[in-house]
Design a protein around this motif. Structure first.
Motif, PDB file in Angstrom:
ATOM      1  N   VAL A  19       0.838  -1.208   0.000  1.00 35.67           N
ATOM      2  CA  VAL A  19       0.000   0.000   0.000  1.00 35.67           C
ATOM      3  C   VAL A  19       0.866   1.249   0.000  1.00 35.67           C
ATOM      4  CG1 VAL A  19      -0.388   0.330   2.498  1.00 35.67           C
ATOM      5  CG2 VAL A  19      -2.150   0.986   0.875  1.00 35.67           C
ATOM      6  N   TRP A  20       1.967   1.213   0.728  1.00 40.55           N
ATOM      7  CA  TRP A  20       2.825   2.404   0.798  1.00 40.55           C
ATOM      8  C   TRP A  20       3.460   2.699  -0.556  1.00 40.55           C
ATOM      9  CZ3 TRP A  20       2.334   6.008   4.157  1.00 40.55           C
ATOM     10  CH2 TRP A  20       3.277   7.026   4.224  1.00 40.55           C
ATOM     11  N   ALA A  21       3.917   1.646  -1.248  1.00 40.44           N
ATOM     12  CA  ALA A  21       4.506   1.835  -2.573  1.00 40.44           C
ATOM     13  C   ALA A  21       3.485   2.451  -3.533  1.00 40.44           C
ATOM     14  CB  ALA A  21       5.015   0.501  -3.120  1.00 40.44           C
ATOM     15  N   PHE A  22       2.241   2.022  -3.437  1.00 44.57           N
ATOM     16  CA  PHE A  22       1.200   2.569  -4.300  1.00 44.57           C
ATOM     17  C   PHE A  22       0.904   4.031  -3.950  1.00 44.57           C
ATOM     18  CE2 PHE A  22      -3.198   3.524  -5.416  1.00 44.57           C
ATOM     19  CZ  PHE A  22      -3.232   3.151  -6.749  1.00 44.57           C
ATOM     20  N   LEU A  23       0.704   4.313  -2.661  1.00 42.28           N
ATOM     21  CA  LEU A  23       0.340   5.667  -2.233  1.00 42.28           C
ATOM     22  C   LEU A  23       1.452   6.678  -2.476  1.00 42.28           C
ATOM     23  CD1 LEU A  23      -1.466   4.943   1.156  1.00 42.28           C
ATOM     24  CD2 LEU A  23      -2.524   5.557  -1.032  1.00 42.28           C
ATOM     25  N   CYS A  24       2.696   6.241  -2.392  1.00 35.21           N
ATOM     26  CA  CYS A  24       3.821   7.171  -2.498  1.00 35.21           C
ATOM     27  C   CYS A  24       4.269   7.410  -3.928  1.00 35.21           C
ATOM     28  CB  CYS A  24       4.982   6.690  -1.643  1.00 35.21           C
ATOM     29  SG  CYS A  24       4.596   6.881   0.106  1.00 35.21           S
ATOM     30  N   ASN A  25       3.539   6.861  -4.882  1.00 30.53           N
ATOM     31  CA  ASN A  25       3.798   7.160  -6.281  1.00 30.53           C
ATOM     32  C   ASN A  25       2.750   8.180  -6.709  1.00 30.53           C
ATOM     33  OD1 ASN A  25       3.982   7.303  -9.046  1.00 30.53           O
ATOM     34  ND2 ASN A  25       4.079   5.097  -9.355  1.00 30.53           N
ATOM     35  N   PRO A  26       3.108   9.461  -6.816  1.00 31.69           N
ATOM     36  CA  PRO A  26       2.122  10.493  -7.130  1.00 31.69           C
ATOM     37  C   PRO A  26       1.335  10.230  -8.415  1.00 31.69           C
ATOM     38  CG  PRO A  26       4.167  11.506  -6.426  1.00 31.69           C
ATOM     39  CD  PRO A  26       4.440  10.030  -6.595  1.00 31.69           C
ATOM     40  N   ALA A  27       1.916   9.495  -9.345  1.00 31.58           N
ATOM     41  CA  ALA A  27       1.212   9.197 -10.593  1.00 31.58           C
ATOM     42  C   ALA A  27      -0.048   8.360 -10.352  1.00 31.58           C
ATOM     43  CB  ALA A  27       2.143   8.481 -11.564  1.00 31.58           C
ATOM     44  N   PRO A  48       9.362   9.388  -6.204  1.00 35.27           N
ATOM     45  CA  PRO A  48       8.501   9.001  -5.069  1.00 35.27           C
ATOM     46  C   PRO A  48       8.322  10.160  -4.098  1.00 35.27           C
ATOM     47  CG  PRO A  48      10.168   7.330  -5.487  1.00 35.27           C
ATOM     48  CD  PRO A  48      10.515   8.522  -6.352  1.00 35.27           C
ATOM     49  N   MET A  49       7.275  10.076  -3.344  1.00 29.65           N
ATOM     50  CA  MET A  49       6.881  11.154  -2.439  1.00 29.65           C
ATOM     51  C   MET A  49       7.938  11.449  -1.374  1.00 29.65           C
ATOM     52  SD  MET A  49       3.344  11.302  -0.355  1.00 29.65           S
ATOM     53  CE  MET A  49       2.470  10.957  -1.862  1.00 29.65           C
ATOM     54  N   ILE A  73       3.563  18.306  -0.188  1.00 34.20           N
ATOM     55  CA  ILE A  73       3.660  17.269   0.834  1.00 34.20           C
ATOM     56  C   ILE A  73       4.431  17.908   1.990  1.00 34.20           C
ATOM     57  CG2 ILE A  73       4.449  14.945   1.415  1.00 34.20           C
ATOM     58  CD1 ILE A  73       2.243  15.145  -0.838  1.00 34.20           C
ATOM     59  N   THR A  74       3.715  18.257   3.044  1.00 29.48           N
ATOM     60  CA  THR A  74       4.343  19.006   4.130  1.00 29.48           C
ATOM     61  C   THR A  74       4.958  18.106   5.194  1.00 29.48           C
ATOM     62  OG1 THR A  74       2.234  19.196   5.287  1.00 29.48           O
ATOM     63  CG2 THR A  74       2.867  21.022   3.822  1.00 29.48           C
ATOM     64  N   GLN A  75       4.423  16.891   5.332  1.00 30.80           N
ATOM     65  CA  GLN A  75       4.947  15.943   6.316  1.00 30.80           C
ATOM     66  C   GLN A  75       4.941  14.551   5.701  1.00 30.80           C
ATOM     67  OE1 GLN A  75       3.153  16.387  10.277  1.00 30.80           O
ATOM     68  NE2 GLN A  75       2.277  18.287   9.513  1.00 30.80           N
ATOM     69  N   TYR A  76       5.924  13.753   6.101  1.00 31.01           N
ATOM     70  CA  TYR A  76       6.058  12.410   5.544  1.00 31.01           C
ATOM     71  C   TYR A  76       6.819  11.552   6.546  1.00 31.01           C
ATOM     72  CZ  TYR A  76       7.705   8.701   2.423  1.00 31.01           C
ATOM     73  OH  TYR A  76       7.978   7.493   1.851  1.00 31.01           O
ATOM     74  N   GLU A  77       6.217  10.466   6.979  1.00 32.26           N
ATOM     75  CA  GLU A  77       6.916   9.478   7.790  1.00 32.26           C
ATOM     76  C   GLU A  77       6.707   8.125   7.135  1.00 32.26           C
ATOM     77  OE1 GLU A  77       7.462   7.762  12.296  1.00 32.26           O
ATOM     78  OE2 GLU A  77       6.527   9.718  12.020  1.00 32.26           O
TER      79      GLU A  77
END
Length: 153
Positions: A19-27, A48-49, A73-77
């Motif tokens: 899920v993370w790989a999918f969500l972090c690809n802005p495309a 990637p994001m 994208i202001t925050q990312y963990e």
């Protein structure tokens, strides 16, 4: 000034890594947006994001009116959450928090969107009639697309 909140949760039978790989690809955002909104990423989806990333796209959210939308994208963990903030676009304010949590048999995704409509009292009058139903429609579509891609929990 009235701030509205939309809160959605969805469970998927996939791994946190998937899920993370999918969500972090802005495309992939265009895969989760109804085609009638004509979403087109203009800039920012080339990697990637990451925190500080700026995405620019065009979208037709309502009544055939095309508009540009710029998000940061202001925050990312990693594998936990990210936050996108609309810098320019159709809302007077848009702050979208995306959380993912590993659960037994999959993941739970959670979206919390705090937003303000433009046009003062007029915007507040049309919010329950047009804006909120449109947002519900977009997030219901998103739910359906994610289930088509990854299955039902």
């Amino acid at each position: 000034m009235k701030i509205y909140t939309l809160h959605k949760k969805q469970k998927l039978p996939i791994t946190l890594d998937e899920v993370w790989a999918f969500l972090c690809n802005p495309a992939n955002l265009s895969k989760l947006t109804p085609s009638k909104m004509n979403m087109e990423i203009i800039t920012g989806a080339d990697r990637p994001m990451y925190a500080g990333q700026v995405l620019q796209y065009s979208v037709t959210p309502i009544a055939g009116i095309k508009t540009k939308w710029v998000s940061e994208i202001t925050q990312y963990e990693d594998k936990k959450y990210f936050v996108d903030l609309q810098r320019f676009g159709p809302y007077a304010f848009w702050h979208h928090k995306h959380f993912v949590n590993e659960i037994e048999g999959g993941v739970e995704m959670e979206d919390v969107i705090d937003y303000k409509v433009p046009f003062g009292i007029l915007g507040q009058l049309v919010q329950p009639l047009i804006v909120k139903p449109k947002l519900e429609e977009v997030f219901n579509y998103r739910r359906e697309q994610l289930e088509k891609l990854f299955g039902k929990y």
